[in-house]
Design an enzyme around this catalytic site. Structure first.
Site, PDB file in Angstrom:
ATOM      1  N   HIS A  72       0.851  -1.012   0.046  1.00 30.87           N
ATOM      2  CA  HIS A  72       0.065   0.090   0.040  1.00 30.87           C
ATOM      3  C   HIS A  72       0.927   1.328  -0.013  1.00 30.87           C
ATOM      4  O   HIS A  72       1.450   1.574   1.076  1.00 30.87           O
ATOM      5  CB  HIS A  72      -0.928  -0.245   1.186  1.00 30.87           C
ATOM      6  CG  HIS A  72      -2.052  -1.180   1.127  1.00 30.87           C
ATOM      7  ND1 HIS A  72      -3.255  -1.332   0.643  1.00 30.87           N
ATOM      8  CD2 HIS A  72      -1.859  -2.481   1.682  1.00 30.87           C
ATOM      9  CE1 HIS A  72      -3.716  -2.208   0.764  1.00 30.87           C
ATOM     10  NE2 HIS A  72      -2.806  -3.273   1.348  1.00 30.87           N
ATOM     11  N   ASP A 126      -8.597  -5.021  -2.439  1.00 32.17           N
ATOM     12  CA  ASP A 126      -7.934  -5.457  -1.142  1.00 32.17           C
ATOM     13  C   ASP A 126      -8.224  -4.532  -0.189  1.00 32.17           C
ATOM     14  O   ASP A 126      -8.002  -3.065  -0.052  1.00 32.17           O
ATOM     15  CB  ASP A 126      -6.314  -5.725  -1.519  1.00 32.17           C
ATOM     16  CG  ASP A 126      -5.701  -5.712  -0.112  1.00 32.17           C
ATOM     17  OD1 ASP A 126      -6.097  -6.958   0.496  1.00 32.17           O
ATOM     18  OD2 ASP A 126      -4.993  -5.130   0.601  1.00 32.17           O
ATOM     19  N   HIS A 138      -9.284 -10.372  -1.443  1.00 38.51           N
ATOM     20  CA  HIS A 138      -8.894 -10.079   0.004  1.00 38.51           C
ATOM     21  C   HIS A 138     -10.172 -11.035   0.635  1.00 38.51           C
ATOM     22  O   HIS A 138     -11.304 -10.642   0.690  1.00 38.51           O
ATOM     23  CB  HIS A 138      -9.091  -8.704   0.484  1.00 38.51           C
ATOM     24  CG  HIS A 138      -9.172  -8.419   1.937  1.00 38.51           C
ATOM     25  ND1 HIS A 138      -8.279  -7.978   2.509  1.00 38.51           N
ATOM     26  CD2 HIS A 138     -10.275  -8.811   2.728  1.00 38.51           C
ATOM     27  CE1 HIS A 138      -8.532  -7.491   3.848  1.00 38.51           C
ATOM     28  NE2 HIS A 138      -9.567  -8.050   3.942  1.00 38.51           N
ATOM     29  N   ASP A 160       2.086  -7.231   2.357  1.00 38.66           N
ATOM     30  CA  ASP A 160       1.010  -6.309   2.711  1.00 38.66           C
ATOM     31  C   ASP A 160       1.420  -5.225   3.412  1.00 38.66           C
ATOM     32  O   ASP A 160       1.002  -4.688   4.438  1.00 38.66           O
ATOM     33  CB  ASP A 160      -0.040  -7.183   3.485  1.00 38.66           C
ATOM     34  CG  ASP A 160      -1.323  -6.676   3.641  1.00 38.66           C
ATOM     35  OD1 ASP A 160      -1.497  -5.230   2.954  1.00 38.66           O
ATOM     36  OD2 ASP A 160      -2.214  -7.084   4.304  1.00 38.66           O
ATOM     37  N   HIS A 199       0.473   3.189   8.542  1.00 37.81           N
ATOM     38  CA  HIS A 199      -0.534   4.055   9.240  1.00 37.81           C
ATOM     39  C   HIS A 199       0.306   4.926  10.138  1.00 37.81           C
ATOM     40  O   HIS A 199       1.315   4.727  10.673  1.00 37.81           O
ATOM     41  CB  HIS A 199      -1.474   3.161   9.916  1.00 37.81           C
ATOM     42  CG  HIS A 199      -2.241   2.170   9.113  1.00 37.81           C
ATOM     43  ND1 HIS A 199      -3.219   2.810   8.497  1.00 37.81           N
ATOM     44  CD2 HIS A 199      -2.521   1.111   9.032  1.00 37.81           C
ATOM     45  CE1 HIS A 199      -3.888   1.862   7.810  1.00 37.81           C
ATOM     46  NE2 HIS A 199      -3.717   0.478   8.242  1.00 37.81           N
TER      47      HIS A 199
HETATM   48  O1  DOR Z   1      -4.205  -4.941   7.629  1.00 37.17           O
HETATM   49  C1  DOR Z   1      -4.602  -4.566   6.486  1.00 37.17           C
HETATM   50  N1  DOR Z   1      -4.233  -3.211   6.183  1.00 37.17           N
HETATM   51  N2  DOR Z   1      -5.337  -5.528   5.580  1.00 37.17           N
HETATM   52  C2  DOR Z   1      -5.745  -4.969   4.523  1.00 37.17           C
HETATM   53  O2  DOR Z   1      -6.213  -5.597   3.800  1.00 37.17           O
HETATM   54  C3  DOR Z   1      -5.579  -3.465   4.035  1.00 37.17           C
HETATM   55  C4  DOR Z   1      -4.600  -2.914   4.755  1.00 37.17           C
HETATM   56  C5  DOR Z   1      -4.497  -1.326   4.696  1.00 37.17           C
HETATM   57  O3  DOR Z   1      -4.761  -0.834   3.665  1.00 37.17           O
HETATM   58  O4  DOR Z   1      -4.212  -0.862   5.694  1.00 37.17           O
HETATM   59 ZN    ZN Z   2      -5.932  -7.431   2.350  1.00 37.64          ZN
END
Ligand code: DOR
Ligand code: ZN
Length: 432
Positions: free
Chosen positions: A71, A161, A188, A314, A318
């Site tokens: 991401h 996802d 997902h 993954d 954040h």
């Molecule tokens: O833990 C996760 N965070 N799982 C996901 O599928 C999305 C991801 C996110 O975008 O923060």
């Molecule tokens: Zn995911």
């Protein structure tokens, strides 16, 4: 698509142990790079005049590692990550290419967003960036995104996802629609009704901690559904972040019946269990959640026997404000680009759970094969994307030193042996 490539001068990587699974190579060799391309590989190569020499004696020289589940958060969530910081984190972690998920703002559900991401990758990126397009408009699960134009713009797969597509009929149509493009739908796999309001795995630990848990079945029912839909449509379904023993069994069964199903697993689901949640650290909260020892054992077994095709991080950055405070209110997800290789070398390869050559394959040639990406092998004529490992380097994970804009890792303070040593993209050293 391409990284910031300076090219020009030649580069000779000398004396490293080359592990190139796609070509069946495991031997000490020199690798010569000229004009961004691998031009020769031989046990002993003379250095062309002016070439930069990299002494890789005692190091492991691999095809560039590819992370198909990242991401990058741009556009829209630049306070968590950007193409600039995310690709630098990738380079530092030994990755030469990443595929970025569509849950940006705006969502990557039409070509203007794909074009934007690719433009940022060209101007700011240091590794290759391959966007993944959304399956449904706005990730709302109601109507299909602009799948054809997304594929034409360069999306290498489709996924909502972060969210499951709960409407099986719509998902079936997505699979039928993308079939001629030859790219997978990435699932997902989560039944949103079974997981509503949950923040960890359902079991003994969630009961002890007083947290609402999601049963393994929330994943398994959707993996089963998606395999059946792939069987119905003939499409390629790729299951993201497998976390349960049941899901491994279902993928194994699907493959044995000839269904075009592939799967990935994250480093954290391989080496951590729900026990890590006991300290209520929000950096142990992600979707899907950490499971049990039985699950991690099945995941490792599946990775070794090829049921699970590749490792993907993954990487889900954040901000601190989203990951502090009460566990059940924290955001889901952890960063992974800068810890994946070291964690896997130390916890799985060193103790002998996974052969080194299998790890290299699951992080280079296998992901390249799944998404038809360039790279994944060290062949004369191929782009010079190379990851070099030092199996003896010891370090302590220090989140404060991450290139990523975010620090949400459960591995802070871990002492690890083995690490990426140098990352080369298109002949340019992007991390050392
Ligand atoms: O833990 C996760 N965070 N799982 C996901 O599928 C999305 C991801 C996110 O975008 O923060
Ligand atoms: Zn995911």
């Amino acid at each position: 698509m391409s990284a910031r490539v300076t090219g020009g001068t030649a580069l000779l990587v000398k004396n490293g142990r080359v592990i190139d699974p796609a070509n069946g190579v495991d031997a000490v060799q020199d690798v010569l790079v000229e004009s961004n391309t691998i031009t020769q590989m031989d046990p002993k190569l003379p250095a062309p005049e002016g070439a930069e020499i990299v002494d890789a004696t005692g190091k492991i020289v691999c095809p560039g590692f590819i992370d198909i589940h990242v991401h990058l958060r741009e556009p829209g969530y630049e306070y968590k990550e950007t193409v600039a910081t995310g690709t630098r984190a990738a380079a530092a972690g030994g990755f030469t290419a990443v595929c970025c998920m569509a849950n940006t703002d705006p969502v990557n559900d039409n070509r203007s967003v794909t074009d934007y991401i690719l433009a940022r990758a060209r101007s700011e990126g240091v590794v290759r960036v391959h966007p993944i397009g959304a399956v449904t408009r706005g990730l709302r699960g109601e109507e299909l995104a602009e799948l054809a134009e997304l594929a034409e713009a360069g999306c290498v797969a489709f996924s909502d996802d972060g969210k499951p597509v709960m409407n099986a009929s719509l998902y079936r149509h997505a699979m039928e629609y993308v079939l001629p493009f030859g790219v997978p739908v990435i699932s997902h796999a989560e039944d949103a009704h079974l997981t509503r309001g949950t923040s960890m795995n359902e079991g003994v630990v969630s009961t002890e901690l007083g947290l609402d848990g999601a049963p393994a079945a929330a994943e398994d029912v959707m993996v089963a559904r998606d395999i059946l839909l792939a069987e119905l449509t003939g499409a390629h379904i790729h299951i993201a972040h497998l976390s349960t023993a049941g899901a491994v069994r279902l993928v194994r069964d699907g493959k044995s019946r000839g269904v075009h199903v592939t799967a990935e697993v994250t480093p954290h689901h391989l080496v951590l269990t729900e026990d890590a949640v006991r300290e209520y650290d929000p950096n142990t909260k992600m979707s899907p959640p950490l499971r049990t020892k039985r699950d991690t054992e099945a995941l490792v077994e599946g990775l070794v026997d090829g049921t699970i095709d590749c490792i993907a991080t993954d990487h889900a950055p954040h901000a601190l404000s989203e990951k502090e405070g009460e566990f059940d209110h924290a955001a889901f997800g952890i960063v992974g680009l800068e810890t994946a290789v070291a964690v896997l070398l130390d916890r799985l390869v060193r103790p002998g759970w996974i052969p080194l050559s299998t790890l290299v394959a699951r992080m280079s040639s296998d992901p390249a094969r799944l998404l038809n990406l360039p790279g994944g092998r060290l062949t004369a004529g191929a782009p010079a994307d190379i990851t070099i490992l030092d199996l003896d380097a010891e370090h302590v994970v220090e989140p404060a030193r991450f290139r990523s804009r975010s620090r949400n890792t459960p591995f802070g303070g871990w002492r690890l042996r083995g690490a990426p040593w140098m990352t080369i993209v298109g002949g340019s050293v992007v991390s050392r």
